[in-house]
Motif scaffolding. Structure first.
Motif, mmCIF file in Angstrom:
data_model
loop_
_atom_site.group_PDB
_atom_site.id
_atom_site.type_symbol
_atom_site.label_atom_id
_atom_site.label_comp_id
_atom_site.label_asym_id
_atom_site.label_seq_id
_atom_site.Cartn_x
_atom_site.Cartn_y
_atom_site.Cartn_z
ATOM 1 N N ARG A 33 7.805 208.193 157.271
ATOM 2 C CA ARG A 33 6.967 206.989 157.119
ATOM 3 C C ARG A 33 7.465 206.145 155.948
ATOM 4 N NH1 ARG A 33 2.412 209.448 156.749
ATOM 5 N NH2 ARG A 33 2.383 209.322 154.472
ATOM 6 N N GLU A 34 7.733 206.801 154.817
ATOM 7 C CA GLU A 34 8.200 206.062 153.631
ATOM 8 C C GLU A 34 9.586 205.457 153.870
ATOM 9 O OE1 GLU A 34 7.637 208.630 150.193
ATOM 10 O OE2 GLU A 34 5.532 208.840 150.789
ATOM 11 N N PHE A 35 10.436 206.190 154.566
ATOM 12 C CA PHE A 35 11.788 205.688 154.870
ATOM 13 C C PHE A 35 11.695 204.436 155.748
ATOM 14 C CE2 PHE A 35 15.867 205.588 157.045
ATOM 15 C CZ PHE A 35 16.775 206.017 156.081
ATOM 16 N N THR A 36 10.845 204.508 156.765
ATOM 17 C CA THR A 36 10.688 203.379 157.691
ATOM 18 C C THR A 36 10.130 202.157 156.969
ATOM 19 O OG1 THR A 36 10.341 204.934 159.488
ATOM 20 C CG2 THR A 36 9.576 202.690 159.867
ATOM 21 N N ALA A 37 9.170 202.390 156.058
ATOM 22 C CA ALA A 37 8.564 201.273 155.312
ATOM 23 C C ALA A 37 9.588 200.625 154.388
ATOM 24 C CB ALA A 37 7.356 201.773 154.522
ATOM 25 N N LEU A 38 10.376 201.444 153.708
ATOM 26 C CA LEU A 38 11.392 200.880 152.807
ATOM 27 C C LEU A 38 12.466 200.147 153.608
ATOM 28 C CD1 LEU A 38 12.624 200.429 150.019
ATOM 29 C CD2 LEU A 38 13.684 202.708 150.192
#
Ligand code: DQA
Length: 143
Positions: A33-38
Motif C-alpha cells: 500500500r505504501e509503495f503504491t501510494a509513493l
C-alpha cells in the motif's frame, strides 16, 4: 505508460508475523500500500506481486521487459541461490533495485553473497521496510 514493478520473494507473504525482531511488524499489504501510494506521488502506477516460487518470479521478470519501467525486488532467500533470477534480470533493460529488510551483511555468512547484486543498480539492506521507499525513489530518479 509502463509501471513500476515491486516483486517480493519467498516467505515475505508472512511479513508482520515472520521473525518480527528481524523484519518488523508491517505486513506485506502495508508495504504494498505504501509503495503504491509513493509511486503515485512520483507519477507512476505500481504493480506489486509476491511469490514463494522461483520460476514464477522468473516469469514475472521476463514479462516486465514489455510492461515495467523499473523493478524493485526483494528476492528473499533466492538472493543467495538464484542464477535464474539473475539471468532474467540481465534481460531487463530498466533500472533494478534490490531491497533487503534486514542487514544481510551482518547475518550468517551464506547471506553475504547476492547473485542479484551483480545486476542491481543499487542494493539497500538493513533499513527495514523503509528500504522499499528508498529504492523506489532511486529507480524513478534513474528513469
Ligand atoms: C531478506 C534477507 C534474506 O537473507 C532472507 O532469506 C529473506 C529476507 C530481507 O529482506 O532481509 O527472506 O531478503
Amino acid at each position: 505508460m509502463k509501471h513500476i514493478l515491486l516483486l517480493n520473494g519467498p516467505n515475505l507473504n508472512m511479513l508482520g508475523t515472520r521473525q518480527p525482531e528481524l523484519y518488523g511488524s508491517d505486513t506485506l499489504s502495508d508495504v504494498e500500500r505504501e509503495f503504491t501510494a509513493l509511486a503515485a506521488e512520483l507519477g507512476f502506477d505500481a504493480v506489486c506481486k509476491q511469490s514463494n516460487y522461483e520460476g514464477q518470479l522468473v516469469e514475472w521478470i521476463q514479462e516486465a521487459r514489455e510492461t515495467a519501467a523499473a523493478i524493485v525486488l526483494n528476492p528473499a532467500a533466492y538472493t543467495h541461490t538464484s542464477v535464474a533470477i539473475l539471468d532474467a534480470l540481465n534481460m531487463f533493460d530498466g533500472p533494478v533495485a534490490e531491497v533487503h529488510i534486514s542487514d544481510i551483511y551482518k547475518r550468517e555468512e551464506f547471506r553475504h553473497h547476492s547473485y542479484v547484486s551483480l545486476r542491481a543498480d543499487l542494493t539497500i539492506a538493513g533499513k527495514g521496510v523503509e528500504g522499499y521507499a528508498i529504492a523506489l525513489r532511486d529507480v524513478v530518479g534513474r528513469l
